[in-house]
Design an enzyme around this catalytic site. Structure first.
Site, PDB file in Angstrom:
ATOM      1  N   LYS A  89     -13.163  -7.799  -8.589  1.00 23.84           N
ATOM      2  CA  LYS A  89     -13.205  -7.126  -7.144  1.00 23.84           C
ATOM      3  C   LYS A  89     -12.183  -6.221  -7.999  1.00 23.84           C
ATOM      4  CE  LYS A  89     -11.389  -6.954  -3.819  1.00 23.84           C
ATOM      5  NZ  LYS A  89     -11.746  -5.178  -3.549  1.00 23.84           N
TER       6      LYS A  89
ATOM      7  N   GLU B 127       8.700  -1.899   0.095  1.00 23.33           N
ATOM      8  CA  GLU B 127       8.279  -0.988  -1.689  1.00 23.33           C
ATOM      9  C   GLU B 127       7.696   0.175  -0.183  1.00 23.33           C
ATOM     10  OE1 GLU B 127       4.911  -2.761  -3.310  1.00 23.33           O
ATOM     11  OE2 GLU B 127       5.464  -2.276  -4.998  1.00 23.33           O
TER      12      GLU B 127
HETATM   13  O1  TXE Z   1      -2.819  -3.887  -1.164  1.00 26.94           O
HETATM   14  P1  TXE Z   1      -3.650  -5.102  -0.893  1.00 26.94           P
HETATM   15  P2  TXE Z   1      -3.192  -2.475   0.194  1.00 26.94           P
HETATM   16  C1  TXE Z   1       1.063  -2.493  -2.395  1.00 26.94           C
HETATM   17  C2  TXE Z   1       2.024  -1.234  -1.803  1.00 26.94           C
HETATM   18  C3  TXE Z   1       0.831  -0.568  -1.143  1.00 26.94           C
HETATM   19  C4  TXE Z   1       0.295  -2.063  -0.405  1.00 26.94           C
HETATM   20  C5  TXE Z   1      -1.277  -1.994   0.490  1.00 26.94           C
HETATM   21  O2  TXE Z   1       3.320  -1.101  -1.249  1.00 26.94           O
HETATM   22  O3  TXE Z   1       1.516   0.135  -0.261  1.00 26.94           O
HETATM   23  O4  TXE Z   1       0.363  -2.816  -1.214  1.00 26.94           O
HETATM   24  O5  TXE Z   1      -1.302  -1.661  -0.058  1.00 26.94           O
HETATM   25  C6  TXE Z   1      -7.768  -7.161  -1.939  1.00 26.94           C
HETATM   26  N1  TXE Z   1      -8.485 -11.763  -0.093  1.00 26.94           N
HETATM   27  N2  TXE Z   1       0.230  -2.622  -3.915  1.00 26.94           N
HETATM   28  O6  TXE Z   1      -2.930  -2.452   1.095  1.00 26.94           O
HETATM   29  O7  TXE Z   1      -4.263  -5.101   0.177  1.00 26.94           O
HETATM   30  C7  TXE Z   1      -7.734  -5.574  -2.637  1.00 26.94           C
HETATM   31  O8  TXE Z   1      -9.214  -4.704  -1.205  1.00 26.94           O
HETATM   32  C8  TXE Z   1      -8.676 -11.424  -1.193  1.00 26.94           C
HETATM   33  C9  TXE Z   1       1.380  -3.151  -4.859  1.00 26.94           C
HETATM   34  O9  TXE Z   1      -4.308  -1.560  -0.789  1.00 26.94           O
HETATM   35  O10 TXE Z   1      -2.980  -5.726  -1.828  1.00 26.94           O
HETATM   36  C10 TXE Z   1      -8.141  -4.768  -3.295  1.00 26.94           C
HETATM   37  O11 TXE Z   1      -8.585  -4.760  -4.161  1.00 26.94           O
HETATM   38  N3  TXE Z   1      -8.241  -9.241  -1.797  1.00 26.94           N
HETATM   39  C11 TXE Z   1       0.290  -3.096  -5.909  1.00 26.94           C
HETATM   40  C12 TXE Z   1      -6.189  -5.665  -3.741  1.00 26.94           C
HETATM   41  O12 TXE Z   1      -6.471  -6.696  -2.958  1.00 26.94           O
HETATM   42  C13 TXE Z   1      -7.665  -8.662  -0.877  1.00 26.94           C
HETATM   43  C14 TXE Z   1      -0.863  -1.837  -5.675  1.00 26.94           C
HETATM   44  C15 TXE Z   1      -5.286  -4.379  -3.803  1.00 26.94           C
HETATM   45  O13 TXE Z   1      -4.900  -4.750  -2.414  1.00 26.94           O
HETATM   46  C16 TXE Z   1      -7.435  -8.819  -0.156  1.00 26.94           C
HETATM   47  C17 TXE Z   1      -1.694  -1.722  -4.479  1.00 26.94           C
HETATM   48  C18 TXE Z   1      -7.776 -10.273   1.086  1.00 26.94           C
HETATM   49  N4  TXE Z   1      -7.205 -10.821   1.879  1.00 26.94           N
HETATM   50  C19 TXE Z   1      -0.656  -2.020  -3.328  1.00 26.94           C
HETATM   51  N5  TXE Z   1      -7.048  -8.156   1.275  1.00 26.94           N
HETATM   52  C20 TXE Z   1       1.088  -2.831  -7.238  1.00 26.94           C
HETATM   53  N6  TXE Z   1       1.197  -4.351  -7.303  1.00 26.94           N
HETATM   54  O14 TXE Z   1       1.022  -2.932  -8.665  1.00 26.94           O
HETATM   55  C21 TXE Z   1      -7.582  -7.222   0.191  1.00 26.94           C
HETATM   56  N7  TXE Z   1      -7.510  -7.581  -1.004  1.00 26.94           N
END
Ligand code: TXE
Length: 489
Positions: free
Chosen positions: A174, A383
């Site tokens: 996904k 972060e």
């Molecule tokens: O992340 P999410 P978000 C950090 C960074 C950012 C914060 C929020 O600090 O500001 O996270 O970003 C999927 N079950 N990073 O809200 O929610 C979602 O659809 C399963 C660090 O975008 O973690 C997407 O595909 N999956 C980072 C993915 O998770 C779920 C990169 C990431 O989204 C879900 C991104 C659930 N319940 C954000 N909820 C890094 N490590 O590089 C959401 N997703």
């Protein structure tokens, strides 16, 4: 370039069962780029069925043949460099110069690396007691689920799928609902180079529906997740139902230490790349600058000058050095952190707001931001994930190490020094998965990537990744052992 907007299941592009759509937005001007099919739980179920049906054939395919397909995919990606780079830049906001020079080539080399790796991962023979042969096979886990974020969507297809496919697993991936386009393009290329139907299935959708279903699905035996620490916890909880293996690559708060014996010009340039590349939207970003107080003023003068000179603009303009953030919501979140900083006594030294230029007004831009903050402040601990770096000074090496290790995270960190012994000593003292000495943010498909503590567990890349996508099976053979009777009668 026409883009595919449907789900990729069982080797075909198909509509979502419930017919939902997601608007994909261009972060440069807020316009709608595409409307894509939204995968929900029932679509994930279909994808898992397709992946399960493909698993026996794919896992039994000679490893060399699996590798050959990955090598062909790498070539196809390279041949499509221009189209893929433009697509990635339009969807994410990455400057085109970075998409061309980093995102696309790194994606190709990672698929190529794991193509070459497919037939190199071997089992072993254990020297056990006389009369027995014991060998260990490395077998694929089965159907794996992969959940990818929006910051490097193209590159992460290769980081996630490369080792999984090389090891003989089949995949349900996904992409983020915000940035699905380059992943769908990779699916098209996979079909073109001949991956069998069902080996890879792509289900763009929202996290709480499609993502959650992947994490809890009883037919998925491993889930690999990159994203926030909070969502990582949800994935772990959802995985408990069938006790699937979990690999987590979560957030970070990378410390970047500049000692008083550093090469200052090199450290200034490297530290700017560490935080500002990809608008700071990188888990390994060097988002905390720790400066020895002897060189802090000189360093900061140069660093602020460089920061103020960074060229913001349309990602498709070849001269652009910094594009927009990937979504409006994220832009607002990053800007809001300036208030958080000020409320705790921090000082915004430069940036901290959207640029005033009219041509960028509709986009999700934020000026590169430097904030003086105390180690315990929220901006030094949480972060921010944007072009936002905190600056703190230290007096000696022990204090620098304590500050570097003073957050819940443990992903990557860097240090700048000309003293060899200090370099290795401090690298050893870092509580983190990666350390860069006199450089920052280097990655290579052969080098393990991942974190400790709040940054997650498991590793991507290298032999470590192949290991994480296989299970060990120990086989015992009685060669010529005369066993004593266990139940003498
Ligand atoms: O992340 P999410 P978000 C950090 C960074 C950012 C914060 C929020 O600090 O500001 O996270 O970003 C999927 N079950 N990073 O809200 O929610 C979602 O659809 C399963 C660090 O975008 O973690 C997407 O595909 N999956 C980072 C993915 O998770 C779920 C990169 C990431 O989204 C879900 C991104 C659930 N319940 C954000 N909820 C890094 N490590 O590089 C959401 N997703």
């Amino acid at each position: 370039m026409t883009v595919e907007t449907r789900l990729f299941i069982g080797g075909e592009f198909v509509d979502a069962a419930a017919g939902g759509r997601i608007a994909v937005v261009n972060p440069h001007d807020g316009s709608e780029l595409a409307s894509i099919a939204e995968a929900r739980a029932e679509d994930v179920d279909r994808a898992v069925e397709a992946a399960a049906a493909a698993f026996p054939g794919w896992s039994a395919t000679p490893a060399m043949e699996r590798g050959r397909l990955l090598l062909k995919l790498a070539d196809a990606i390279e041949a499509d460099t221009d189209g893929l780079a433009r697509l990635e830049s339009t969807d994410t906001g990455h400057p085109l110069r970075d998409s061309r020079a980093l995102d696309v080539p790194r994606t190709a080399v990672t698929f190529r690396y794991f193509g070459g790796m497919a037939d190199k991962v071997q089992g072993s023979v254990v020297p056990v007691e006389k009369g027995f042969l014991n060998y260990v096979m490395r077998e694929p886990v089965g159907v794996v689920g992969q959940i990818v974020p929006w910051n490097f969507p193209l590159m992460f297809t290769s980081w996630k799928m490369g080792p999984a496919l090389a090891a003989g697993n089949t995949v349900v991936l996904k992409p983020s609902e915000l940035t699905p386009l380059s992943t769908l393009r990779v699916a098209e290329l996979m079909r073109k180079v001949g991956f069998p139907p069902g080996v890879v299935n792509i289900v763009p959708g929202y996290g709480d529906k499609a993502g959650q279903r992947i994490a809890e699905h009883p037919g998925i035996h491993k889930v690999a997740f990159t994203g926030s620490t909070a969502t990582g916890r949800k994935v772990v909880r959802a995985s408990a139902g069938n006790l699937k293996r979990v690999q987590l690559e979560l957030g970070g708060k990378g410390a970047n230490i500049v000692f008083d014996d550093a090469n200052i010009p090199a450290a200034v340039g490297g530290s700017a790349f560490a935080i500002f590349h990809n608008q700071g939207q990188a888990c390994i970003a060097g988002s905390r600058l720790l400066l020895h107080d002897k060189i802090a003023d000189e360093f900061l003068d140069r660093f602020l000058k460089l920061t103020r000179s960074i060229k913001l603009g349309d990602p498709l303009d070849a001269a652009t050095e910094m594009g927009p953030l990937t979504s409006a919501m994220h832009r607002d979140r990053v800007v809001a952190f300036c208030k958080v900083a000020r409320d705790e006594g921090g000082e915004v030294l430069t940036g901290g707001r959207p640029p005033e230029r009219g041509d960028l007004a509709r986009g999700f831009y934020v000026e590169p931001t430097v904030v003086r903050a105390k180690p315990a402040d929220r901006v030094s601990q949480e972060e921010v994930f944007g072009p936002f770096v905190t600056v703190t000074t230290f007096r000696d090496e022990d204090e620098a190490v304590a500050l570097a290790n003073g957050t819940v995270y443990g992903l990557g960190g860097g240090l700048w020094t000309e003293n060899l012994a200090r370099a290795h000593r401090v690298a050893r003292a870092f509580v983190s998965g990666m350390v860069w000495i006199n450089s920052y943010k280097r990655v290579n498909p052969g080098s393990p990537f991942g974190g400790v503590r709040g940054s997650g567990y498991g590793r991507e890349m290298g032999f470590e990744a192949m290991h994480d996508y296989t299970e060990a099976k120990s086989v015992w053979v009685n060669v010529d052992a005369k066993l004593p009777p266990f139940y003498p009668r």
